[in-house]
Design an enzyme around this catalytic site. Structure first.
Site, mmCIF file in Angstrom:
data_model
loop_
_atom_site.group_PDB
_atom_site.id
_atom_site.type_symbol
_atom_site.label_atom_id
_atom_site.label_comp_id
_atom_site.label_asym_id
_atom_site.label_seq_id
_atom_site.Cartn_x
_atom_site.Cartn_y
_atom_site.Cartn_z
ATOM 1 C CG ASP A 68 -22.887 -6.319 36.375
ATOM 2 O OD1 ASP A 68 -22.230 -7.289 37.096
ATOM 3 O OD2 ASP A 68 -22.759 -6.480 35.199
ATOM 4 C CG ASP A 72 -21.415 -11.025 35.227
ATOM 5 O OD1 ASP A 72 -22.252 -10.132 35.690
ATOM 6 O OD2 ASP A 72 -21.423 -12.219 35.990
ATOM 7 C CG ASP A 76 -22.411 -9.072 41.253
ATOM 8 O OD1 ASP A 76 -22.461 -7.998 42.033
ATOM 9 O OD2 ASP A 76 -21.648 -8.860 40.194
ATOM 10 C CG ASN A 148 -44.249 -27.408 47.528
ATOM 11 O OD1 ASN A 148 -43.965 -27.160 46.462
ATOM 12 N ND2 ASN A 148 -44.877 -28.025 48.129
ATOM 13 C CG ASP A 240 -41.889 -20.159 47.455
ATOM 14 O OD1 ASP A 240 -42.455 -19.430 46.882
ATOM 15 O OD2 ASP A 240 -41.848 -21.386 46.738
ATOM 16 C CD GLU A 285 -45.515 -17.354 47.779
ATOM 17 O OE1 GLU A 285 -46.018 -16.967 46.599
ATOM 18 O OE2 GLU A 285 -45.054 -18.457 47.952
#
Length: 556
Positions: A68, A72, A76, A148, A240, A285
């Site tokens: 971070d 916050d 990031d 997908n 993915d 994957e």
């Protein structure tokens, strides 16, 4: 047998050292100011590392939990940029960022806009800066990409639902008949249903027949989005759920789609690599058995090996049953090579969708840490293109099947002791898995016996020796397939050009003796204090529990 002076000196030192501690023990003497702490993992001196990252090891990052930068509580992109020196020192040559796009979830796989950065993570300029800074350190950046499905909040899907005549209607699967895995359209054409294999919030994309999929609107739109990132300097993508792009995971449809997607983007990538790579990096994957998975190499150059490699290694560690692991890997690679000679076998211990490796090999059991060290040693000396999931190098725990699910395996990274760690994301209020029994980077960096420094050592070895980085694997000539003797030990050669290394691992919690024959040039490195004696070209190793040794062998 040919000995050199270095071999003799180390043999003498090793024999003296083995008498000072109980066999198999590995006390941490503390930092030696005259020697880099990472080199204290081994009692032998390997060839000096020249800084070249030959091994191509990737590191998987869940941005939300990594670092971070603005306080916050959410990790990031600037936090990742700030830790590039850490990754560079670790020895990784690439980072895989889990989805960084606008989405409606923590995980990010319900993409709203494929070309927009999640504001929780920063801006497009932050991503471009991350890529530029990574390239300065010779680190590739690949983005998770979801072919997908999209989010049900995607403008494409919102427009598609409004009318059967929408230009986006063909982007998705619609039917006026309810089917398993189909859901009622939420607005607009509410007398219709849409397909969502994973969830109602993630409608499946429709590319039409695989033979002409490149002509579909969804394919063109997705390809354009990928080209956008290539033009921003991104080096490739992790795709993915590639077996779910078409309904049948064993038909030729998915490999056909993947081949067209890869080929088109590779053409766009030509001449754009800031690091001088000829081709785009794209890994899929593909959670399937070896023979089925091999068919997907017709579509992509790289695939993750979930079942054969990872499952068999974890089995070997949990059952002290390692002897046949190299043989299984050789057989599997022959299956892959028959489909694609230049295949890339992406290997790993765990990832964001699985229980943490330390939990899998024993959890809170005292042996789990030693097994994790052994897992790291095998991962980084065996064949394949290794991936390390963030926190794995520290020994993170996490059971995905327990209450908390995915959050258990996506807890924040530990940079310093918790009380003083201002960079640790706090978006998860309960971090039960990493708050106990896991030392931070700052703490583990000071201990030669830490898991973190085992990773650093073996990554350095893999980057130093071409035989470990990219060499072939072969069984030693003394391998006896029919005998169960020494079943807790795996031994294999790694060779590249004139370089030949012998790697031996005792994956059990029991000390053992292991004999072999061959022309040893010198010991390269070990873990947990392996001793040996030699007569001519016959050698006997005294291997403490969870120990490893690498020899440079005479290449004929």
């Amino acid at each position: 047998m040919r000995f050199n002076l270095r071999y003799l000196l180390f043999s003498v030192a090793l024999l003296a050292a083995c008498n000072s501690d109980k066999p198999g023990s590995n006390p941490d003497p503390g930092p030696d100011p005259g020697k880099d702490i990472v080199d204290q993992v081994s009692q032998y001196d390997a060839r000096p590392f020249d800084g070249q990252k030959r091994a191509g090891v990737f590191y998987e990052i869940y941005v939300r939990s990594f670092a971070d930068s603005d306080g916050d509580g959410i990790g990031d992109l600037n936090g990742v940029t700030a830790k590039l020196d850490y990754l560079d020192d670790l020895g990784v040559a690439g980072i895989w960022l889990l989805p960084i796009y606008t989405c409606d979830s923590e995980h990010g796989y319900d993409v709203i806009d494929y070309t927009a950065v999640n504001p929780d993570y920063g801006t497009l300029a932050d991503l471009e800066n991350l890529v530029a800074e990574a390239h300065k350190r010779k680190i590739r950046v690949i983005l998770d990409f979801v072919p997908n499905h999209t989010s049900h909040h995607s403008p494409w899907f919102v427009e598609a639902c409004k009318s059967a005549g929408s230009p986006y209607r063909d982007f998705y699967h619609f039917s006026q008949t309810a089917k398993p895995g189909w859901y009622a359209v939420p607005s607009g054409t509410t007398d219709w249903f849409y397909q969502g294999v994973f969830d109602r919030s993630m409608p499946d994309l429709n590319y039409g027949p695989a033979s002409s999929c490149e002509q579909s609107g969804a394919f063109v739109a997705l390809t354009d989005a990928a080209k956008f990132w290539i033009d921003k300097g991104v080096d490739g993508f992790r795709l993915d759920a590639v077996k779910h792009i078409y309904d049948s995971d064993i038909s030729a449809e998915n490999p056909t789609w993947l081949n067209k997607f890869y080929t088109g983007l590779n053409a766009h990538f030509q001449g754009k690599s800031a690091l001088g790579f000829d081709d785009i990096y794209m890994v899929g994957e593909c959670w399937m058995a070896t023979e089925q998975m091999a068919e997907y190499y017709k579509g992509l150059p790289a695939l993750f090996d979930f079942t054969a490699w990872a499952d068999r290694l974890l089995y070997a560690l949990k059952n002290d049953h390692a002897k046949w692991f190299p043989k299984d890997m050789i057989a599997e690679r022959e299956v892959f090579a028959a489909k694609r000679p230049d295949f890339i076998q992406a290997t790993k211990l765990s990832n964001h969708d699985e229980s943490r490796a330390r939990t899998e090999v024993g959890g809170s059991h005292a042996l789990s840490l030693e097994r994790c060290k052994m897992a790291a040693a095998v991962l980084l000396t065996s064949v394949g293109s290794p991936y390390i999931y963030y926190g794995e190098e520290l020994g993170f725990f996490g059971d995905k099947t327990d209450k908390g699910g995915d959050r258990n395996v996506r807890e924040p990274m530990l940079w310093k002791p918790k009380a003083e760690d201002t960079e640790r994301p706090t978006w998860i209020s309960s971090t039960k898995n990493t708050d106990t029994g896991v030392g931070s980077v700052a703490v583990q960096a000071e201990s030669a016996a830490s898991l973190y420094n085992v990773y650093r050592k073996f990554l350095r070895l893999r980057n130093t020796y071409p035989a470990l980085a990219e060499g072939a694997i072969a069984l030693p000539e003394w391998f006896d397939d029919a005998s169960s003797a020494d079943k807790q030990v795996m031994a294999f050669y790694r060779t590249a050009g004139s370089e030949k290394l012998l790697v031996v691992h005792n994956v059990s919690g029991t000390q053992c003796s292991y004999a072999f024959e061959g022309d040893v040039v010198a010991p390269v490195a070990d873990m947990n204090g392996v001793t040996f004696s030699s007569q001519g070209n016959s050698h006997t190793l005294a291997m403490p529990p969870y120990s490893s040794i690498i020899f440079e062998m005479q290449s004929r």
